[in-house]
Design a protein around this motif. Structure first.
Motif, short mmCIF file in Angstrom:
data_model
loop_
_atom_site.label_atom_id
_atom_site.label_comp_id
_atom_site.label_asym_id
_atom_site.label_seq_id
_atom_site.Cartn_x
_atom_site.Cartn_y
_atom_site.Cartn_z
N ARG A 7 -8.47 -8.67 -6.86
CA ARG A 7 -7.10 -8.17 -6.75
C ARG A 7 -7.00 -7.20 -5.57
NH1 ARG A 7 -4.89 -10.21 -11.11
NH2 ARG A 7 -6.01 -10.33 -13.06
N ILE A 8 -5.84 -7.19 -4.94
CA ILE A 8 -5.59 -6.23 -3.86
C ILE A 8 -4.91 -5.03 -4.50
CG2 ILE A 8 -4.39 -5.83 -1.69
CD1 ILE A 8 -4.64 -8.86 -1.18
N VAL A 9 -5.69 -3.96 -4.66
CA VAL A 9 -5.23 -2.76 -5.36
C VAL A 9 -5.66 -1.53 -4.59
CG1 VAL A 9 -5.32 -3.90 -7.61
CG2 VAL A 9 -7.30 -2.64 -6.81
N SER A 10 -5.07 -0.39 -4.90
CA SER A 10 -5.48 0.86 -4.26
C SER A 10 -6.55 1.58 -5.06
CB SER A 10 -4.28 1.79 -4.06
OG SER A 10 -3.78 2.22 -5.30
N SER A 11 -6.64 1.28 -6.37
CA SER A 11 -7.59 1.97 -7.24
C SER A 11 -8.16 0.97 -8.24
CB SER A 11 -6.89 3.11 -8.00
OG SER A 11 -6.31 4.01 -7.09
N GLN A 12 -9.39 0.52 -7.99
CA GLN A 12 -10.01 -0.49 -8.84
C GLN A 12 -10.07 -0.05 -10.31
OE1 GLN A 12 -10.81 -3.63 -8.11
NE2 GLN A 12 -11.35 -3.94 -10.25
N HIS A 13 -10.31 1.24 -10.53
CA HIS A 13 -10.41 1.71 -11.91
C HIS A 13 -9.10 1.56 -12.69
CE1 HIS A 13 -8.90 5.24 -9.76
NE2 HIS A 13 -8.40 5.65 -10.91
N LEU A 14 -7.98 1.39 -11.99
CA LEU A 14 -6.69 1.15 -12.65
C LEU A 14 -6.37 -0.33 -12.76
CD1 LEU A 14 -4.55 3.94 -10.93
CD2 LEU A 14 -5.70 4.02 -13.16
N ALA A 15 -7.25 -1.18 -12.22
CA ALA A 15 -6.99 -2.62 -12.19
C ALA A 15 -7.84 -3.38 -13.19
CB ALA A 15 -7.24 -3.15 -10.78
N GLU A 16 -8.34 -2.69 -14.19
CA GLU A 16 -9.17 -3.34 -15.20
C GLU A 16 -8.38 -3.50 -16.49
OE1 GLU A 16 -12.50 -0.68 -15.32
OE2 GLU A 16 -13.14 -1.23 -13.30
N SER A 23 -1.52 -3.03 -11.47
CA SER A 23 -2.12 -2.29 -10.36
C SER A 23 -1.81 -2.98 -9.03
CB SER A 23 -3.63 -2.15 -10.56
OG SER A 23 -4.14 -1.22 -9.65
N GLU A 24 -1.81 -4.31 -9.03
CA GLU A 24 -1.42 -5.04 -7.82
C GLU A 24 0.02 -4.72 -7.44
OE1 GLU A 24 -3.29 -9.24 -7.21
OE2 GLU A 24 -2.72 -9.03 -9.33
N PHE A 25 0.89 -4.72 -8.44
CA PHE A 25 2.30 -4.40 -8.21
C PHE A 25 2.43 -2.97 -7.67
CE2 PHE A 25 6.10 -2.29 -9.89
CZ PHE A 25 7.07 -2.99 -9.17
N GLU A 26 1.73 -2.02 -8.30
CA GLU A 26 1.82 -0.62 -7.87
C GLU A 26 1.34 -0.45 -6.43
OE1 GLU A 26 -0.37 1.12 -11.07
OE2 GLU A 26 1.41 1.22 -12.36
N TYR A 27 0.27 -1.13 -6.06
CA TYR A 27 -0.19 -1.04 -4.67
C TYR A 27 0.86 -1.63 -3.73
CZ TYR A 27 -3.04 -1.34 -0.50
OH TYR A 27 -3.50 -1.23 0.79
N GLY A 28 1.46 -2.74 -4.14
CA GLY A 28 2.54 -3.32 -3.34
C GLY A 28 3.69 -2.34 -3.17
N MET A 29 4.01 -1.60 -4.24
CA MET A 29 5.08 -0.60 -4.17
C MET A 29 4.71 0.54 -3.22
SD MET A 29 7.78 -1.33 -5.95
CE MET A 29 8.49 0.26 -6.33
N ILE A 30 3.45 0.96 -3.27
CA ILE A 30 2.99 2.05 -2.40
C ILE A 30 3.18 1.66 -0.94
CG2 ILE A 30 0.95 3.32 -1.60
CD1 ILE A 30 -0.06 3.12 -4.56
N ILE A 31 2.66 0.50 -0.58
CA ILE A 31 2.74 0.13 0.84
C ILE A 31 4.18 -0.24 1.23
CG2 ILE A 31 0.31 -0.46 1.06
CD1 ILE A 31 1.03 -3.38 0.89
#
Length: 170
Positions: A7-16, A23-31
């Motif tokens: 997954r493309i995420v900013s924080s792997q520990h939140l993607a489990e 977490s993928e959605f949240e990283y998309g929102m961040i960028i």
């Protein structure tokens, strides 16, 4: 071949776990948010006012919306901003730059875009059309596709608002 679990995420520990896609959605929102903020500032600079922050640009456009006067609480509500002091600071700066006018009635202050503010919003609109809207249409991201995506973002923002209220009660 790509790994379906990667997954493309900013924080792997939140993607489990079972909702790793969040977490993928949240990283998309961040960028996306940071790209949008940078875009607004560069667009406004091209329109002639490079010293405005992203929030100040949002406040200016919101105040200009439908040519109706607005109060601080109206602007905060419509922009979903909880920290009223940041919007109040933006309003003071926009007043100082003579992009807004204000009128006090009783305890309420009402804001409206000035002629200069409306002209700046129009210049921004022209830059936006040239630099952003043409590529959106060409990339098949306009019309119904974009409208459906916007509706989904509004629904998701409701989940995040509810979660923030729940977290505040912990």
């Amino acid at each position: 071949m790509s790994d379906p679990q990667r997954r493309i995420v900013s924080s792997q520990h939140l993607a489990e776990g079972p909702a790793a896609e969040a977490s993928e959605f949240e990283y998309g929102m961040i960028i996306a948010y940071n790209s949008f903020a940078r875009w607004m500032q560069r667009c406004m600079a091209a329109a002639g006012m490079g010293e405005l922050s992203a929030l100040e640009i949002l406040v200016l456009h919101n105040t200009n919306h439908r040519d109706r006067e607005k109060r601080l609480t109206d602007i905060c509500f419509l922009l979903n901003v909880e920290d009223t002091h940041t919007v109040n600071y933006a309003l003071r700066k926009l007043l100082k730059l003579e992009l807004l006018t204000s009128e006090k009635r009783g305890k309420e202050v009402f804001y409206r875009t000035s002629d200069t503010g409306r002209a700046l919003c129009e210049s921004y609109r022209k830059v936006r059309e040239e630099c952003l809207l043409e590529p959106l249409v060409g990339g098949n991201m306009a019309g119904t596709n974009l409208s459906e995506f916007a509706a989904a973002l509004r629904v998701l923002s409701g989940f995040y608002d509810q979660a923030s209220r729940a977290a505040s009660s912990l």
